[in-house]
Write a protein that holds these residues in place. Structure first.
Motif, PDB file in Angstrom:
ATOM      1  N   ASP A 150     -17.434  -5.670 -28.437  1.00  0.00           N
ATOM      2  CA  ASP A 150     -18.452  -4.645 -28.225  1.00  0.00           C
ATOM      3  C   ASP A 150     -18.192  -3.781 -26.988  1.00  0.00           C
ATOM      4  O   ASP A 150     -18.307  -2.573 -27.039  1.00  0.00           O
ATOM      5  CB  ASP A 150     -19.840  -5.290 -28.091  1.00  0.00           C
ATOM      6  N   ALA A 151     -17.866  -4.424 -25.860  1.00  0.00           N
ATOM      7  CA  ALA A 151     -17.748  -3.658 -24.613  1.00  0.00           C
ATOM      8  C   ALA A 151     -16.441  -3.986 -23.902  1.00  0.00           C
ATOM      9  O   ALA A 151     -16.269  -5.097 -23.423  1.00  0.00           O
ATOM     10  CB  ALA A 151     -18.934  -3.999 -23.697  1.00  0.00           C
ATOM     11  N   PRO A 152     -15.513  -3.063 -23.862  1.00  0.00           N
ATOM     12  CA  PRO A 152     -14.267  -3.333 -23.135  1.00  0.00           C
ATOM     13  C   PRO A 152     -14.575  -3.525 -21.651  1.00  0.00           C
ATOM     14  O   PRO A 152     -15.467  -2.878 -21.102  1.00  0.00           O
ATOM     15  CB  PRO A 152     -13.435  -2.074 -23.363  1.00  0.00           C
ATOM     16  N   ALA A 153     -13.848  -4.461 -21.012  1.00  0.00           N
ATOM     17  CA  ALA A 153     -14.115  -4.756 -19.597  1.00  0.00           C
ATOM     18  C   ALA A 153     -13.921  -3.494 -18.762  1.00  0.00           C
ATOM     19  O   ALA A 153     -12.966  -2.758 -18.966  1.00  0.00           O
ATOM     20  CB  ALA A 153     -13.160  -5.842 -19.129  1.00  0.00           C
ATOM     21  N   PRO A 154     -14.842  -3.230 -17.813  1.00  0.00           N
ATOM     22  CA  PRO A 154     -14.695  -2.041 -16.975  1.00  0.00           C
ATOM     23  C   PRO A 154     -13.482  -2.198 -16.052  1.00  0.00           C
ATOM     24  O   PRO A 154     -13.128  -3.321 -15.693  1.00  0.00           O
ATOM     25  CB  PRO A 154     -15.996  -2.023 -16.163  1.00  0.00           C
ATOM     26  N   ALA A 155     -12.860  -1.083 -15.690  1.00  0.00           N
ATOM     27  CA  ALA A 155     -11.702  -1.147 -14.793  1.00  0.00           C
ATOM     28  C   ALA A 155     -12.166  -1.721 -13.449  1.00  0.00           C
ATOM     29  O   ALA A 155     -13.257  -1.403 -12.994  1.00  0.00           O
ATOM     30  CB  ALA A 155     -11.131   0.254 -14.583  1.00  0.00           C
ATOM     31  N   PRO A 156     -11.356  -2.606 -12.819  1.00  0.00           N
ATOM     32  CA  PRO A 156     -11.781  -3.178 -11.539  1.00  0.00           C
ATOM     33  C   PRO A 156     -11.917  -2.091 -10.474  1.00  0.00           C
ATOM     34  O   PRO A 156     -11.167  -1.121 -10.475  1.00  0.00           O
ATOM     35  CB  PRO A 156     -10.660  -4.157 -11.187  1.00  0.00           C
ATOM     36  N   THR A 157     -12.900  -2.266  -9.571  1.00  0.00           N
ATOM     37  CA  THR A 157     -13.098  -1.271  -8.527  1.00  0.00           C
ATOM     38  C   THR A 157     -11.944  -1.288  -7.541  1.00  0.00           C
ATOM     39  O   THR A 157     -11.451  -2.351  -7.178  1.00  0.00           O
ATOM     40  CB  THR A 157     -14.389  -1.549  -7.722  1.00  0.00           C
ATOM     41  N   ARG A 158     -11.556  -0.104  -7.099  1.00  0.00           N
ATOM     42  CA  ARG A 158     -10.486   0.002  -6.105  1.00  0.00           C
ATOM     43  C   ARG A 158     -11.114   0.382  -4.779  1.00  0.00           C
ATOM     44  O   ARG A 158     -11.984   1.241  -4.711  1.00  0.00           O
ATOM     45  CB  ARG A 158      -9.477   1.082  -6.516  1.00  0.00           C
ATOM     46  N   VAL A 159     -10.658  -0.274  -3.738  1.00  0.00           N
ATOM     47  CA  VAL A 159     -11.141   0.028  -2.403  1.00  0.00           C
ATOM     48  C   VAL A 159      -9.980  -0.215  -1.439  1.00  0.00           C
ATOM     49  O   VAL A 159      -9.039  -0.942  -1.781  1.00  0.00           O
ATOM     50  CB  VAL A 159     -12.393  -0.840  -2.073  1.00  0.00           C
ATOM     51  N   ALA A 160     -10.031   0.422  -0.272  1.00  0.00           N
ATOM     52  CA  ALA A 160      -8.980   0.184   0.718  1.00  0.00           C
ATOM     53  C   ALA A 160      -9.625  -0.177   2.046  1.00  0.00           C
ATOM     54  O   ALA A 160     -10.736   0.263   2.345  1.00  0.00           O
ATOM     55  CB  ALA A 160      -8.111   1.424   0.868  1.00  0.00           C
ATOM     56  N   VAL A 161      -8.941  -1.004   2.824  1.00  0.00           N
ATOM     57  CA  VAL A 161      -9.412  -1.350   4.165  1.00  0.00           C
ATOM     58  C   VAL A 161      -8.361  -0.860   5.154  1.00  0.00           C
ATOM     59  O   VAL A 161      -7.169  -1.157   5.012  1.00  0.00           O
ATOM     60  CB  VAL A 161      -9.617  -2.874   4.326  1.00  0.00           C
ATOM     61  N   ARG A 162      -8.834  -0.079   6.135  1.00  0.00           N
ATOM     62  CA  ARG A 162      -7.913   0.444   7.145  1.00  0.00           C
ATOM     63  C   ARG A 162      -8.289  -0.123   8.520  1.00  0.00           C
ATOM     64  O   ARG A 162      -9.471  -0.287   8.833  1.00  0.00           O
ATOM     65  CB  ARG A 162      -8.000   1.969   7.194  1.00  0.00           C
ATOM     66  N   ALA A 163      -7.270  -0.428   9.332  1.00  0.00           N
ATOM     67  CA  ALA A 163      -7.519  -0.900  10.700  1.00  0.00           C
ATOM     68  C   ALA A 163      -6.353  -0.428  11.563  1.00  0.00           C
ATOM     69  O   ALA A 163      -5.418   0.215  11.065  1.00  0.00           O
ATOM     70  CB  ALA A 163      -7.638  -2.414  10.730  1.00  0.00           C
ATOM     71  N   ALA A 164      -6.404  -0.750  12.867  1.00  0.00           N
ATOM     72  CA  ALA A 164      -5.329  -0.313  13.759  1.00  0.00           C
ATOM     73  C   ALA A 164      -4.135  -1.264  13.696  1.00  0.00           C
ATOM     74  O   ALA A 164      -2.985  -0.859  13.875  1.00  0.00           O
ATOM     75  CB  ALA A 164      -5.842  -0.211  15.191  1.00  0.00           C
ATOM     76  N   HIS A 165      -4.411  -2.547  13.458  1.00  0.00           N
ATOM     77  CA  HIS A 165      -3.340  -3.552  13.467  1.00  0.00           C
ATOM     78  C   HIS A 165      -3.577  -4.588  12.373  1.00  0.00           C
ATOM     79  O   HIS A 165      -4.711  -4.796  11.948  1.00  0.00           O
ATOM     80  CB  HIS A 165      -3.275  -4.271  14.814  1.00  0.00           C
ATOM     81  N   LEU A 166      -2.481  -5.239  11.981  1.00  0.00           N
ATOM     82  CA  LEU A 166      -2.572  -6.345  11.021  1.00  0.00           C
ATOM     83  C   LEU A 166      -1.673  -7.473  11.502  1.00  0.00           C
ATOM     84  O   LEU A 166      -0.491  -7.257  11.806  1.00  0.00           O
ATOM     85  CB  LEU A 166      -2.105  -5.883   9.632  1.00  0.00           C
ATOM     86  N   VAL A 167      -2.230  -8.670  11.583  1.00  0.00           N
ATOM     87  CA  VAL A 167      -1.397  -9.830  11.927  1.00  0.00           C
ATOM     88  C   VAL A 167      -0.684 -10.269  10.647  1.00  0.00           C
ATOM     89  O   VAL A 167      -1.314 -10.731   9.702  1.00  0.00           O
ATOM     90  CB  VAL A 167      -2.230 -10.984  12.515  1.00  0.00           C
ATOM     91  N   ASP A 168       0.638 -10.041  10.644  1.00  0.00           N
ATOM     92  CA  ASP A 168       1.468 -10.430   9.500  1.00  0.00           C
ATOM     93  C   ASP A 168       1.883 -11.884   9.731  1.00  0.00           C
ATOM     94  O   ASP A 168       2.860 -12.162  10.430  1.00  0.00           O
ATOM     95  CB  ASP A 168       2.689  -9.497   9.416  1.00  0.00           C
ATOM     96  N   VAL A 169       1.128 -12.805   9.160  1.00  0.00           N
ATOM     97  CA  VAL A 169       1.327 -14.228   9.479  1.00  0.00           C
ATOM     98  C   VAL A 169       2.612 -14.779   8.875  1.00  0.00           C
ATOM     99  O   VAL A 169       3.170 -15.748   9.386  1.00  0.00           O
ATOM    100  CB  VAL A 169       0.112 -15.084   9.028  1.00  0.00           C
TER     101      VAL A 169
END
Ligand code: ARG
Length: 440
Positions: free
Chosen positions: A24-43
């Motif tokens: 009956d209802a095809p699954a809606p496309a997943p929401t896209r969002v982005a998170v921005r910051a000054a730094h990221l700890v690449d563990v």
């Protein structure tokens, strides 16, 4: 056999409902969002990278870019000058209890409350833990499968909390650290599911019961403990044969094993049995450190606990013997933690939160760096290493494509001052924002 027709009817029934709604209802496309910051700890790399943009679709990260380009039509959560990290992982918590419940009268708490009270309060502790930036936890010991129910409620989205791996009631010997009636009159009985099991057959049966009832991991008491009534704090409480049986049975069912062990001998016995992690590790000796390395065993040292127990437990009315036992292991545990860091052991972050208040988990980072870890090593213990111990590499413990969008952010610089992690201002779990108090 008698249950079979009913069982198939249920399965078939559900199948047809699912098929109908899919048509009956095809699954809606997943929401896209982005998170921005000054730094990221690449563990994974052990570095800090500037100007990250984390792109998320539904629950998962699809891309991490550093070129400042934002794809068209995407909603950006801008965290300004903050530093992003993967959601933190605590490999040893007890979300079904908190020392805040014990207000001066230990026996009131022990004798007048039970697992129903734990079930009422545990969602509060789950929420505090998540708000503190811990998006995944391993719950090592709970009464009556309250942990299983809590995990399931969180997974269904009924209540907020971290992803949980749970053990159910921990296994242990009669009169030992898992036996709630030790120290009471022999005529007193507690009712409920007990982890106490003696001998190989009983142990195999207990492991199977826990697996059957929803445990993700098997916890057992290899040694005595602090917060229990037996005289010793570190003596082995299972024979080698019994420890071997726990591990053999658990691994056969595909479950990892965590062993509570303070004493040097008990630690070595548990490692030889093939456990996946040693919890507490307090009195580990040189031979134990060597064995852990040979076997690839993770060591968890709950090195913050000592401060809290020594300053608060007497006031809370805990037996004097408990506080005395803590004095035997606390300092030693920190010195041995330092030795383990120097020896290059595999180490994961586990706090035993529940012995001290939930939400304070990150206080352990500063103790870890005081006793020899770099801030990056302490952060790795609570992210990549923890994920490896939990068998969740590829899902949690890093900010990378394919991983769950479990993110935290702090305003300060955690690599210069790891205590910044006590003030997590942004928490996202599986793409959903739990809190955002970052001031821009
Ligand atoms: N649950 C542990 C036990 O009762 C707590 C040990 C706390 N002490 C410490 N120094 N880490 O044995």
């Amino acid at each position: 056999m008698r249950l079979l027709p009913l069982f198939s009817a249920i399965v078939l029934g559900l199948g047809s409902v699912a098929a109908a709604s899919a048509d009956d209802a095809p699954a809606p496309a997943p929401t896209r969002v982005a998170v921005r910051a000054a730094h990221l700890v690449d563990v994974k790399a052990g570095t800090v990278r500037d100007n990250p943009l984390v792109i998320i679709e539904g629950e998962r990260i699809t891309e991490v870019r550093y070129d400042g380009q934002v794809p068209a039509g995407i909603n950006v959560i801008d965290l300004g000058s903050a530093t992003l990290l993967p959601g933190l992982i605590d490999c040893h918590v007890h979300l079904t209890g908190d020392p805040g419940e014990v207000k001066g009268d230990y026996y009131e708490a022990v004798l007048k409350r039970g697992s129903i009270d734990s079930a009422i309060l545990s969602p509060i502790y789950a929420r505090r833990t998540l708000d503190a930036g811990f998006t995944t936890v391993r719950n090592l010991g709970a009464p009556d499968y309250v942990d299983v129910a809590l995990r399931n409620a969180i997974d269904r989205g009924d209540i907020a909390g971290p992803r949980m791996l749970v053990s159910g009631p921990p296994l242990g010997a009669t009169g030992g650290h898992a036996d709630d009636t030790t120290g009471f009159s022999p005529l007193i009985e507690f009712h409920g599911v007990e982890g106490v099991a003696d001998g190989v057959d009983a142990i195999r049966h207990r492991v199977r019961e826990n697996v059957k009832n929803g445990a993700d991991v098997i916890k057992f008491m290899a040694s005595a403990g602090v917060l229990s009534a037996e005289a010793s704090v570190g003596a082995p409480q299972y024979s080698q044969e019994e420890m071997n049986a726990v591990v053999d049975e658990a691994h056969r069912w595909g479950k990892k094993v965590a062993a509570h062990a303070h004493g040097a001998e008990s630690i070595k016995m548990a490692i030889r049995a093939g456990v996946d992690s040693i919890e507490h590790s307090s009195m580990i000796d040189e031979e134990g450190l060597k064995l852990a390395k040979q076997h690839g065993t993770y060591l968890d040292f709950d090195v913050y606990n000592d401060d809290y127990i020594l300053s608060e437990y007497a006031k809370k009315g805990f037996p004097a013997s408990t506080v005395e036992k803590e004095r035997l292991v606390g300092r030693l545990q920190r010195e041995n933690f330092q030795r383990a860091v120097k020896a290059g052991e595999k180490m994961a972050f586990g706090t035993d939160a529940g012995v001290y208040p939930h939400g304070w988990n990150a206080k352990q980072f500063a103790v870890m760096t005081h006793w020899g870890m770099t801030p990056m090593q302490a952060i790795q213990a609570a992210t990549v290493n923890a994920a490896d111990l939990l068998g969740m590499t590829g899902k949690v413990g890093a900010v990378a494509p394919g991983y769950y969008a479990d993110l935290v952010a702090v305003s300060g610089d955690p690599i210069n001052d790891v205590a910044q992690l006590e003030h997590v201002g942004f928490v996202m779990k599986g793409g959903a924002v739990d809190k955002n108090e970052i001031k821009r």
